[in-house]
Enzyme design. Structure first.
Site, mmCIF file in Angstrom:
data_model
loop_
_atom_site.group_PDB
_atom_site.id
_atom_site.type_symbol
_atom_site.label_atom_id
_atom_site.label_comp_id
_atom_site.label_asym_id
_atom_site.label_seq_id
_atom_site.Cartn_x
_atom_site.Cartn_y
_atom_site.Cartn_z
ATOM 1 C CG ASP A 285 -1.729 -1.256 1.371
ATOM 2 O OD1 ASP A 285 -2.331 -1.703 0.383
ATOM 3 O OD2 ASP A 285 -1.723 -1.824 2.484
ATOM 4 C CE LYS B 161 3.598 -2.334 -4.638
ATOM 5 N NZ LYS B 161 3.063 -2.103 -3.279
ATOM 6 C CG HIS C 44 -1.350 -2.005 -8.139
ATOM 7 N ND1 HIS C 44 -0.278 -2.097 -7.293
ATOM 8 C CD2 HIS C 44 -1.447 -3.205 -8.754
ATOM 9 C CE1 HIS C 44 0.271 -3.304 -7.409
ATOM 10 N NE2 HIS C 44 -0.427 -3.989 -8.278
ATOM 11 C CD GLN D 177 0.961 -9.072 -2.891
ATOM 12 O OE1 GLN D 177 1.781 -9.709 -3.539
ATOM 13 N NE2 GLN D 177 -0.271 -8.961 -3.282
#
Length: 400
Positions: A18, A21, A46, A221
């Site tokens: 989180d 990205k 995302h 992740q």
């Protein structure tokens, strides 16, 4: 930016996920030919904002919003077909064509609906819950490791006997019913829609590199959730480091020219497990509300806390970052002091108590905000090339 980052750039989460990205991938995607995702499944989420509209992707790389960019889903992924179909439908609904540029590994594994049910049953049976998203990721990887998984290359085959053979054992072991008819329907619909997209992606990426195409690798992740290097057992079921991404895509290590580690200016975590810098009381709630810290995949409120530079150094040790992308700096704008974990101790750094939202030049940041960034660089030995100052694509300071 590609001139300074090189032709094969990776974006890796450096905390517990989180970190944001998707935004840096979205920004960089315009300069790369191929955007590739390597591992994990629909447990990733995302979120990016374009022209005020929020987009959440669970399987597709964030860079898929860019027309003409080739999209690769690598063999390390486990793919829930209905979720993928929904994302394709969403993109097409926004006028973004994807099927003519989507390349799915024939070796990626399928997540069936019953995997999700098994995931929930396993979570409920644990004395101490892990905090799984219950998206079926762990059980799908269990089948993969047991060599009983179904890969995408079999999408066009008759799998009725295969699915029927699982009914009794799944019921006996987990108490879960397998809806064979629904599973076969999902397979048939996926075959009709994306059957032509399933290829040997290792060969595809190899040819892309040898013909001078650039590749952007989007990690899922984050390092602290890695099955080998994370805070076990409260981790995901795949390898989330750069090495894991390369394995999941079939790319050689020496081809990587840069690796961007993404970390929030503070820290969050979803689910159970250690969190040495977790905030308490009002501070935790303040960070959560200012940062909008609710899971894009689950909607669960995230645990919030302060930056842990010791963990950033661990993430750097396992990935070899060339740059940091520090995100959500503006969330700290109201803090008088900002605790940071350095060498096992919480140190209080000066806050700046002024608005940084939307700033796009490092020199225009408050002095204390600049000092905060410089301290991260000094303690990790990695330059901060990108600083997020808001959710929008344009709200980014670039220093490469």
């Amino acid at each position: 930016m590609q001139s300074s980052l090189g032709p094969v750039t990776s974006v890796i989460g450096a905390q517990w996920g989180d970190e944001g990205k998707g935004k840096i991938v979205d920004i960089l995607a315009s300069e790369y030919d191929v955007i590739a995702r390597a591992c994990g499944g629909a447990n990733a989420g995302h979120t990016i904002v374009v022209e005020g509209e929020k987009h959440v992707f669970h399987l597709m790389p964030s860079g898929c919003l860019h027309e003409g960019k080739q999209i690769v889903l690598g063999s390390g992924l486990v793919i829930h077909l209905p979720t993928l179909m929904k994302e394709i439908e969403t993109l097409e609904g926004h006028g973004i064509s994807i099927l003519d540029r989507l390349h799915i590994s024939n070796a990626a594994h399928i997540v069936f609906d019953y995997h999700k049910e098994v995931d929930g049953a396993l979570e409920e049976s644990r004395p101490q819950p892990i905090g799984t998203t219950k998206r079926g990721i762990g059980p799908a990887y269990m089948d993969k490791a047991a060599r009983t998984g179904v890969r995408m290359e079999r999408l066009g085959k008759d799998l009725s006997k295969e699915m029927q053979s699982r009914v009794s054992s799944i019921k006996k072991i987990y108490g879960v019913d397998v809806d064979v008819e629904t599973e076969l329907k999902n397979i048939a619909e996926a075959q009709e829609k994306i059957g032509h997209c399933i290829i040997d992606t290792v060969a595809y990426l190899s040819e892309a590199r040898t013909t001078g195409k650039s590749i952007l690798i989007e990690g899922a992740q984050a390092v602290l959730l890695d099955i080998d290097h994370g805070t076990y057992p409260f981790v995901t079921s795949s390898s989330t480091t750069l090495a894991g991404a390369l394995q999941g895509l079939g790319l050689p290590p020496m081809c990587v020219t840069s690796c961007i580690g993404v970390a929030k200016a503070y820290c969050t975590r979803v689910g159970e497990g250690v969190f040495d810098t977790e905030a308490e009381g009002g501070a935790q709630e303040r960070l959560r509300e200012r940062g909008g810290e609710y899971g894009s995949t689950t909607g669960r409120p995230r645990r919030t806390g302060w930056l842990n530079i010791d963990q950033l150094n661990i993430a750097n040790a396992t990935n070899g970052f060339t740059h940091w992308n520090v995100t959500k700096l503006d969330v700290l704008d109201e803090e008088e002091v900002i605790p940071v974990m350095i060498n096992g101790k919480l140190e209080e750094l000066a806050g700046w108590k002024s608005n940084t939202a939307g700033i796009t030049s490092f020199d225009k940041l408050p002095e204390s905000a600049q000092a905060y960034i410089k301290r991260i660089e000094a303690e990790t030995g990695v330059s901060v090339g990108f600083i997020g100052t808001g959710p929008g694509r344009e709200e980014m300071i670039t220093r490469t």
